[in-house]
Design a protein around this motif. Structure first.
Motif, PDB file in Angstrom:
ATOM      1  N   ALA A 148      -6.689  -1.073  -2.336  1.00  0.00           N
ATOM      2  CA  ALA A 148      -7.424  -1.195  -1.072  1.00  0.00           C
ATOM      3  C   ALA A 148      -8.898  -1.537  -1.289  1.00  0.00           C
ATOM      4  O   ALA A 148      -9.649  -1.672  -0.327  1.00  0.00           O
ATOM      5  N   GLY A 149      -9.323  -1.670  -2.536  1.00  0.00           N
ATOM      6  CA  GLY A 149     -10.711  -2.026  -2.812  1.00  0.00           C
ATOM      7  C   GLY A 149     -11.645  -0.835  -2.850  1.00  0.00           C
ATOM      8  O   GLY A 149     -12.862  -0.995  -2.885  1.00  0.00           O
ATOM      9  N   ARG A 150     -11.109   0.343  -2.869  1.00  0.00           N
ATOM     10  CA  ARG A 150     -11.923   1.567  -2.925  1.00  0.00           C
ATOM     11  C   ARG A 150     -11.943   2.071  -4.375  1.00  0.00           C
ATOM     12  O   ARG A 150     -11.267   3.036  -4.736  1.00  0.00           O
ATOM     13  N   ILE A 151     -12.746   1.392  -5.181  1.00  0.00           N
ATOM     14  CA  ILE A 151     -12.769   1.600  -6.627  1.00  0.00           C
ATOM     15  C   ILE A 151     -13.239   3.015  -6.990  1.00  0.00           C
ATOM     16  O   ILE A 151     -12.646   3.663  -7.857  1.00  0.00           O
ATOM     17  N   VAL A 152     -14.286   3.488  -6.346  1.00  0.00           N
ATOM     18  CA  VAL A 152     -14.817   4.821  -6.674  1.00  0.00           C
ATOM     19  C   VAL A 152     -13.765   5.901  -6.412  1.00  0.00           C
ATOM     20  O   VAL A 152     -13.548   6.787  -7.246  1.00  0.00           O
ATOM     21  N   MET A 153     -13.083   5.814  -5.266  1.00  0.00           N
ATOM     22  CA  MET A 153     -12.033   6.803  -4.977  1.00  0.00           C
ATOM     23  C   MET A 153     -10.883   6.674  -5.965  1.00  0.00           C
ATOM     24  O   MET A 153     -10.290   7.683  -6.363  1.00  0.00           O
ATOM     25  N   GLY A 154     -10.570   5.464  -6.393  1.00  0.00           N
ATOM     26  CA  GLY A 154      -9.536   5.274  -7.405  1.00  0.00           C
ATOM     27  C   GLY A 154      -9.898   5.972  -8.703  1.00  0.00           C
ATOM     28  O   GLY A 154      -9.054   6.601  -9.345  1.00  0.00           O
ATOM     29  N   ILE A 155     -11.152   5.883  -9.082  1.00  0.00           N
ATOM     30  CA  ILE A 155     -11.617   6.547 -10.302  1.00  0.00           C
ATOM     31  C   ILE A 155     -11.547   8.064 -10.148  1.00  0.00           C
ATOM     32  O   ILE A 155     -11.150   8.785 -11.078  1.00  0.00           O
ATOM     33  N   VAL A 156     -11.903   8.570  -8.964  1.00  0.00           N
ATOM     34  CA  VAL A 156     -11.808  10.018  -8.711  1.00  0.00           C
ATOM     35  C   VAL A 156     -10.359  10.475  -8.856  1.00  0.00           C
ATOM     36  O   VAL A 156     -10.079  11.507  -9.485  1.00  0.00           O
ATOM     37  N   TYR A 157      -9.416   9.723  -8.291  1.00  0.00           N
ATOM     38  CA  TYR A 157      -7.998  10.059  -8.419  1.00  0.00           C
ATOM     39  C   TYR A 157      -7.589  10.065  -9.890  1.00  0.00           C
ATOM     40  O   TYR A 157      -6.840  10.936 -10.324  1.00  0.00           O
ATOM     41  N   LEU A 158      -8.067   9.082 -10.670  1.00  0.00           N
ATOM     42  CA  LEU A 158      -7.735   9.028 -12.093  1.00  0.00           C
ATOM     43  C   LEU A 158      -8.287  10.230 -12.854  1.00  0.00           C
ATOM     44  O   LEU A 158      -7.618  10.769 -13.740  1.00  0.00           O
TER      45      LEU A 158
ATOM     46  N   ILE B 217      -3.254  17.384  -7.450  1.00  0.00           N
ATOM     47  CA  ILE B 217      -3.823  17.313  -6.095  1.00  0.00           C
ATOM     48  C   ILE B 217      -3.884  15.869  -5.595  1.00  0.00           C
ATOM     49  O   ILE B 217      -3.490  15.608  -4.452  1.00  0.00           O
ATOM     50  N   PRO B 218      -4.334  14.899  -6.410  1.00  0.00           N
ATOM     51  CA  PRO B 218      -4.335  13.515  -5.921  1.00  0.00           C
ATOM     52  C   PRO B 218      -2.934  13.013  -5.546  1.00  0.00           C
ATOM     53  O   PRO B 218      -2.784  12.246  -4.597  1.00  0.00           O
ATOM     54  N   ALA B 219      -1.912  13.468  -6.249  1.00  0.00           N
ATOM     55  CA  ALA B 219      -0.539  13.055  -5.931  1.00  0.00           C
ATOM     56  C   ALA B 219      -0.122  13.585  -4.566  1.00  0.00           C
ATOM     57  O   ALA B 219       0.540  12.875  -3.791  1.00  0.00           O
ATOM     58  N   ILE B 220      -0.504  14.808  -4.259  1.00  0.00           N
ATOM     59  CA  ILE B 220      -0.173  15.392  -2.953  1.00  0.00           C
ATOM     60  C   ILE B 220      -0.909  14.646  -1.844  1.00  0.00           C
ATOM     61  O   ILE B 220      -0.325  14.301  -0.812  1.00  0.00           O
ATOM     62  N   ILE B 221      -2.198  14.380  -2.061  1.00  0.00           N
ATOM     63  CA  ILE B 221      -2.981  13.648  -1.068  1.00  0.00           C
ATOM     64  C   ILE B 221      -2.417  12.240  -0.895  1.00  0.00           C
ATOM     65  O   ILE B 221      -2.293  11.737   0.230  1.00  0.00           O
ATOM     66  N   ALA B 222      -2.052  11.589  -1.999  1.00  0.00           N
ATOM     67  CA  ALA B 222      -1.504  10.228  -1.933  1.00  0.00           C
ATOM     68  C   ALA B 222      -0.176  10.211  -1.185  1.00  0.00           C
ATOM     69  O   ALA B 222       0.114   9.256  -0.450  1.00  0.00           O
TER      70      ALA B 222
ATOM     71  N   PHE C 260       2.690   5.580  -7.264  1.00  0.00           N
ATOM     72  CA  PHE C 260       1.626   5.734  -8.254  1.00  0.00           C
ATOM     73  C   PHE C 260       0.357   6.322  -7.652  1.00  0.00           C
ATOM     74  O   PHE C 260      -0.728   6.153  -8.209  1.00  0.00           O
ATOM     75  N   GLY C 261       0.474   6.983  -6.519  1.00  0.00           N
ATOM     76  CA  GLY C 261      -0.688   7.503  -5.817  1.00  0.00           C
ATOM     77  C   GLY C 261      -1.469   8.538  -6.589  1.00  0.00           C
ATOM     78  O   GLY C 261      -2.687   8.628  -6.440  1.00  0.00           O
ATOM     79  N   GLY C 262      -0.809   9.313  -7.414  1.00  0.00           N
ATOM     80  CA  GLY C 262      -1.505  10.323  -8.203  1.00  0.00           C
ATOM     81  C   GLY C 262      -2.527   9.716  -9.148  1.00  0.00           C
ATOM     82  O   GLY C 262      -3.484  10.374  -9.542  1.00  0.00           O
ATOM     83  N   LEU C 263      -2.324   8.459  -9.502  1.00  0.00           N
ATOM     84  CA  LEU C 263      -3.265   7.753 -10.380  1.00  0.00           C
ATOM     85  C   LEU C 263      -4.292   6.944  -9.582  1.00  0.00           C
ATOM     86  O   LEU C 263      -5.157   6.299 -10.163  1.00  0.00           O
ATOM     87  N   GLY C 264      -4.159   6.925  -8.260  1.00  0.00           N
ATOM     88  CA  GLY C 264      -5.113   6.226  -7.413  1.00  0.00           C
ATOM     89  C   GLY C 264      -4.878   4.733  -7.285  1.00  0.00           C
ATOM     90  O   GLY C 264      -5.764   4.006  -6.841  1.00  0.00           O
TER      91      GLY C 264
ATOM     92  N   TYR D 279       0.826  -1.207   0.000  1.00  0.00           N
ATOM     93  CA  TYR D 279       0.000   0.000   0.000  1.00  0.00           C
ATOM     94  C   TYR D 279       0.864   1.263   0.000  1.00  0.00           C
ATOM     95  O   TYR D 279       0.623   2.201  -0.769  1.00  0.00           O
ATOM     96  N   VAL D 280       1.887   1.276   0.862  1.00  0.00           N
ATOM     97  CA  VAL D 280       2.759   2.452   0.949  1.00  0.00           C
ATOM     98  C   VAL D 280       3.480   2.678  -0.378  1.00  0.00           C
ATOM     99  O   VAL D 280       3.557   3.811  -0.873  1.00  0.00           O
ATOM    100  N   LEU D 281       4.003   1.614  -0.978  1.00  0.00           N
ATOM    101  CA  LEU D 281       4.697   1.766  -2.261  1.00  0.00           C
ATOM    102  C   LEU D 281       3.757   2.245  -3.359  1.00  0.00           C
ATOM    103  O   LEU D 281       4.113   3.124  -4.147  1.00  0.00           O
ATOM    104  N   CYS D 282       2.546   1.692  -3.393  1.00  0.00           N
ATOM    105  CA  CYS D 282       1.563   2.146  -4.387  1.00  0.00           C
ATOM    106  C   CYS D 282       1.211   3.614  -4.190  1.00  0.00           C
ATOM    107  O   CYS D 282       1.107   4.375  -5.153  1.00  0.00           O
ATOM    108  N   ALA D 283       1.031   4.023  -2.934  1.00  0.00           N
ATOM    109  CA  ALA D 283       0.663   5.415  -2.651  1.00  0.00           C
ATOM    110  C   ALA D 283       1.791   6.371  -3.017  1.00  0.00           C
ATOM    111  O   ALA D 283       1.549   7.425  -3.604  1.00  0.00           O
TER     112      ALA D 283
END
Length: 134
Positions: free
Chosen positions: A92-102, A109-114, A82-86, A75-79
């Motif tokens: 983590a199984g949070r598909i809707v949030m992954g789509i929002v990040y994409l 902004i998603p990269a900073i949050i990730a 590649f966190g900017g892409l969600g 999880y940490v490595l993915c965040a």
């Protein structure tokens, strides 16, 4: 009936069933391919004397609070990478949030949050299996 892979090696796999029983079966009998890590949930179907095993598509490791159980390092490595892409959200199984990040990756902004989410996850204490709740 469902079973969880408790322990595996190149030859055998130990399965733990819902009723508390255990069974050791040859890896080749599972027909799950090369990658079936410990903790994988399987659907077990009985066909006469023969058992058929399939990876459960509905079983997601979620605790009572609704948080998903994931491997901390993955999880940490993915965040962080590649966190900017969600990717970490999809993992983590949070598909809707992954789509929002994409959808908003181009805003950075998603990269900073990730990055923040990756740091927070890195500070969490993992359980005996190396998993955390996110």
């Amino acid at each position: 009936m469902t079973a969880k892979i408790i322990k595996s090696d190149d030859v055998n796999v130990t399965l733990g069933y819902d009723d508390g029983s255990f069974e050791e079966v040859p890896r080749a009998a599972l027909n799950l391919g090369e990658f079936a890590p410990d903790g994988t949930v399987l659907e077990v179907y009985q066909n006469g004397d023969q058992k058929v095993y399939a990876i459960s598509k509905t079983a997601v490791a979620v605790d009572a609070s609704g948080k998903h159980k994931v491997n901390k390092l993955a999880y940490v490595l993915c965040a962080l990478l590649f966190g900017g892409l969600g990717v970490h959200k999809f993992y983590a199984g949070r598909i809707v949030m992954g789509i929002v990040y994409l959808l908003f990756f181009w805003t950075v902004i998603p990269a900073i949050i990730a990055l923040i989410e990756g740091i927070v996850a890195a500070t969490k204490t993992a359980d005996a299996d190396g998993n955390i709740l996110v």
